[in-house]
Motif scaffolding. Structure first.
Motif, mmCIF file in Angstrom:
data_model
loop_
_atom_site.group_PDB
_atom_site.id
_atom_site.type_symbol
_atom_site.label_atom_id
_atom_site.label_comp_id
_atom_site.label_asym_id
_atom_site.label_seq_id
_atom_site.Cartn_x
_atom_site.Cartn_y
_atom_site.Cartn_z
ATOM 1 N N ARG A 124 0.856 -1.191 0.000
ATOM 2 C CA ARG A 124 0.000 0.000 0.000
ATOM 3 C C ARG A 124 0.887 1.234 0.000
ATOM 4 N NH1 ARG A 124 -3.225 -3.887 2.477
ATOM 5 N NH2 ARG A 124 -5.028 -4.296 1.128
ATOM 6 N N HIS A 133 -5.859 -10.271 -4.176
ATOM 7 C CA HIS A 133 -4.894 -9.188 -3.954
ATOM 8 C C HIS A 133 -3.781 -9.264 -5.002
ATOM 9 C CE1 HIS A 133 -6.584 -7.396 -0.337
ATOM 10 N NE2 HIS A 133 -6.787 -8.597 0.166
ATOM 11 N N ASP A 169 -6.178 -14.445 1.496
ATOM 12 C CA ASP A 169 -7.288 -13.722 2.115
ATOM 13 C C ASP A 169 -8.125 -12.973 1.089
ATOM 14 O OD1 ASP A 169 -4.914 -12.117 1.772
ATOM 15 O OD2 ASP A 169 -6.015 -10.478 2.714
ATOM 16 N N GLU A 170 -9.331 -12.700 1.475
ATOM 17 C CA GLU A 170 -10.224 -11.776 0.787
ATOM 18 C C GLU A 170 -10.275 -11.972 -0.733
ATOM 19 O OE1 GLU A 170 -9.987 -8.011 3.844
ATOM 20 O OE2 GLU A 170 -8.473 -8.098 2.274
ATOM 21 N N TRP A 200 -3.426 -16.838 5.302
ATOM 22 C CA TRP A 200 -4.492 -16.237 6.117
ATOM 23 C C TRP A 200 -5.621 -17.249 6.277
ATOM 24 C CZ3 TRP A 200 -2.754 -12.206 8.572
ATOM 25 C CH2 TRP A 200 -1.822 -11.364 7.982
ATOM 26 N N TRP A 256 -6.823 -14.377 11.647
ATOM 27 C CA TRP A 256 -6.911 -12.917 11.797
ATOM 28 C C TRP A 256 -8.316 -12.389 12.031
ATOM 29 C CZ3 TRP A 256 -9.193 -9.344 8.232
ATOM 30 C CH2 TRP A 256 -9.655 -9.897 7.036
ATOM 31 N N TYR A 281 -4.046 -5.692 15.382
ATOM 32 C CA TYR A 281 -4.030 -4.821 14.209
ATOM 33 C C TYR A 281 -3.578 -3.415 14.597
ATOM 34 C CZ TYR A 281 -5.338 -8.087 10.678
ATOM 35 O OH TYR A 281 -5.278 -9.117 9.779
ATOM 36 N N ASP A 332 -2.790 -1.079 12.762
ATOM 37 C CA ASP A 332 -3.238 0.038 11.909
ATOM 38 C C ASP A 332 -4.456 0.712 12.536
ATOM 39 O OD1 ASP A 332 -4.647 -2.357 11.359
ATOM 40 O OD2 ASP A 332 -5.087 -1.800 9.288
ATOM 41 N N TYR A 333 -4.985 0.147 13.614
ATOM 42 C CA TYR A 333 -6.143 0.745 14.283
ATOM 43 C C TYR A 333 -5.698 1.904 15.183
ATOM 44 C CZ TYR A 333 -8.907 -3.423 12.990
ATOM 45 O OH TYR A 333 -9.559 -4.411 12.298
ATOM 46 N N ILE A 356 -7.208 3.765 9.710
ATOM 47 C CA ILE A 356 -8.221 2.961 9.015
ATOM 48 C C ILE A 356 -9.492 2.784 9.833
ATOM 49 C CG2 ILE A 356 -7.439 0.674 9.799
ATOM 50 C CD1 ILE A 356 -7.745 -0.137 6.735
ATOM 51 N N TRP A 404 -0.839 -2.874 8.592
ATOM 52 C CA TRP A 404 -1.314 -2.606 7.236
ATOM 53 C C TRP A 404 -1.191 -1.106 7.024
ATOM 54 C CZ3 TRP A 404 -1.930 -6.861 4.535
ATOM 55 C CH2 TRP A 404 -2.238 -8.045 5.198
ATOM 56 N N GLU A 428 -2.575 1.186 4.551
ATOM 57 C CA GLU A 428 -3.432 2.030 3.708
ATOM 58 C C GLU A 428 -3.361 3.495 4.111
ATOM 59 O OE1 GLU A 428 -4.386 -0.846 5.040
ATOM 60 O OE2 GLU A 428 -5.777 -1.952 3.764
#
Ligand code: TNX
Length: 538
Positions: free
Chosen positions: A166, A268, A330-331, A380, A397, A424, A426-427, A439, A474, A476
């Motif tokens: 990112r 991804h 993932d995702e 993941w 996760w 996490y 990034d929180y 995020i 992460w 972002e």
């Protein structure tokens, strides 16, 4: 009665703080305070078996720390020629210390450092370094309180993940980060190197991955604005050359850190598909992603993709000698696989039920290739959907989806437990109104500290499958090294203690006191930690 209970609780709290007067994070699993002090001065010598090259590296870290603290470089002499006023390093053979444990004995006339391995010696040095008087300016004489520490970690996987897709982080920052991970006895650096907004690892067989895939034409400015996305209009990118990666792998190994590279699949994958459209699952060409979130671009499941992935992984395996490679997983929303008749035909021919089983088949094929090259895969927790590939390790996760964790444990898979709720980074860590844009989420220092990686449903036997835990950063919303440090420290100190120190030895009050000392090291090292709103800030 209430008063008596209050006094009792106060005494217990005081005792536990007293018991944690040894200012080391993560807190050692055995500490005995002794009488007296050892004084390091210009005459203090360092001793070790000079023929034992393996000790040289760890000892040099200690020498450097003393030089920073006192300005002088301690002389090194061969073992046992002088017994007093010395710091003696020895490799021993003590079963209970395992691969990473150590004994550190500070006595009035000498300091003895011993371990079974160089890893253990290195961790003893990290503990010793934390005991130095970082609160004051460099001094000619350093006094250390006598004590005996016999220490070894609770978990073998003590990790930290950095997303460099990112945003791209320069090699200088990665090295500084590795130094700081080592300070916290973190031994695993999980490196997220590929994702939709940028492919960051040079692959000689496929140069477009970095010619094209490492650059996006612009970047979303504030992705919270929903459909009214704003972009900065500036080309952005970067990648690590293989030469740089080799240097970083060595730099990490010198600090006993294993790098686990992550090559995302089947989702991804937009940057890779933008570079080589024949990897994609639609005929419509795409570009490197300019915004965040879950994108629909999946690798197609045909032989050409596996030819590509095997070539990529062969280069990855050569660069990163660790036993694990992370394959993402993932995702991966399946829209493009559903819409593609050739892929539907493939599902039918393979006798699979649906796209989840196709993903599982995909990952299993990659796992078999990795296995044939002596490597293990970790993914993941979505890789449990449609059947977990045999021998794969799972990175759990999704705090709100406990099923894959249960399934992974029951299926005898090794697991790294890193739920959003506790891991996490990034929180937000303070009130969002007081912090730079992040995020979302809310993960405070004490919440990280309260994390217990072994799920309560695990039997004693199953608990052994929990390899450990890690912090995930992460990026972002994290575009600079300074901001990355702000998000990481001191929460990483809390996570390091979760991963190293046995549950019964943990004590948040003691931790915050010891953190005051660690913050002095952060200052000396120029770490831009989050100092606001810390319980120890006042
Ligand atoms: C989920 S965790 C993701 C990442 C995002 C992150 C943001 C995981 C396996 N996938 O792609 O960056 O959330 O918190």
């Amino acid at each position: 009665m209430k008063k008596v209970i209050a006094i009792f609780l106060f005494l217990v709290a005081e005792l536990s703080v007293f018991a944690q007067s040894t200012k080391i994070i993560p807190y050692p699993n055995n500490v005995k305070e002794l009488e007296g002090v050892f004084t390091i001065n210009k005459q203090t010598s360092i001793q070790y078996d000079l023929f034992n090259d393996t000790l040289k590296r760890s000892v040099s870290f200690f020498r450097e720390a003393i030089q920073t603290q006192s300005g002088f470089r301690l002389p090194v002499i061969a073992n046992s020629s002088k017994l007093t006023n010395s710091v003696i390093f020895r490799i021993v053979n003590v079963d209970s210390l395992g691969k990473e444990g150590y004994i550190l004995k500070i006595q009035p006339n000498q300091i003895e450092v011993s371990a079974n391995t160089q890893n253990g010696i290195f961790y003893a040095v990290q503990s010793l370094v934390q005991l130095l008087p970082w609160e004051s300016k460099p001094q000619n004489i350093i006094s250390l309180a006598c004590k005996e520490i016999a220490d070894s970690p609770r978990f073998p996987w003590r990790g930290m993940m950095l997303d460099c897709s990112r945003y791209f982080f320069p090699t200088g920052f990665i090295k500084k980060l590795l130094d700081n991970l080592a300070l916290h006895k973190i031994n695993t650096f999980h490196w997220h190197l590929t994702d939709d907004p940028g492919w960051r690892i040079e692959i000689k067989a496929f140069p477009e991955l970095t010619n094209k895939g490492a650059y996006r034409k612009e970047t979303v400015v504030d992705s919270r604005t929903g459909s009214l996305l704003k972009f900065d209009g500036k080309r952005y990118g970067g990648f690590y050359t293989q030469q740089e990666l080799k240097e970083i792998v060595k730099y990490a190994a010198d600090r006993f850190i294993t790098i686990v590279p992550e090559i995302e699949m089947p989702g991804h994958a937009q940057a890779a598909i933008a570079s080589y459209p024949w990897l994609g699952s639609t005929d419509v060409p795409t570009e490197v992603a300019t915004s965040w979130g879950v994108k629909p671009y999946l690798y197609n499941p045909f032989d050409t993709t596996f030819y590509f992935l095997e070539k990529v992984l062969t280069e990855v395996f050569e660069l990163f000698p660790g036993e694990y490679v992370h394959i993402g997983g993932d995702e991966a929303i399946k829209d493009q696989w559903i819409a593609n008749p050739k892929i539907q035909e493939k599902i039918r021919v393979l006798g699979l039920k649906n796209e989840h089983e196709l993903q599982s088949w995909f990952i299993r094929r990659v796992q078999q290739f990795a296995q044939s090259r002596g490597k293990k895969i970790i993914g993941w927790d979505e890789i449990t959907e449609g059947g977990t590939p045999k021998d794969a390790a799972i990175m759990y996760w999704r705090s709100d989806h406990p099923e894959p964790l249960v399934e992974a444990v029951k299926g005898n898979h090794p697991v790294v437990v890193t739920p959003t709720e506790f891991c996490y980074f990034d929180y937000y860590q303070a009130l969002p109104s007081k912090e730079p844009l992040a995020i979302g989420g809310y993960l405070t220092l004490d919440k990280v500290y309260s994390f217990e990686p072994i799920p309560s449903f695990c039997s004693k036997e199953q608990a052994k499958q929990i390899m450990g835990t890690q912090a995930n950063l992460w990026t972002e919303f994290i575009s600079t090294p300074e901001y990355a440090e702000y998000m990481l420290f001191p929460r990483l100190a809390a996570l390091a203690e979760v991963a190293w120190t046995y549950k019964e030895r943990k004590d948040y009050t003691g931790f915050t006191k010891r953190l005051n000392s660690l913050l002095n090291i952060y200052k000396a090292k120029g770490i831009k930690y989050c100092g606001e709103l810390l319980p120890c800030a006042n």
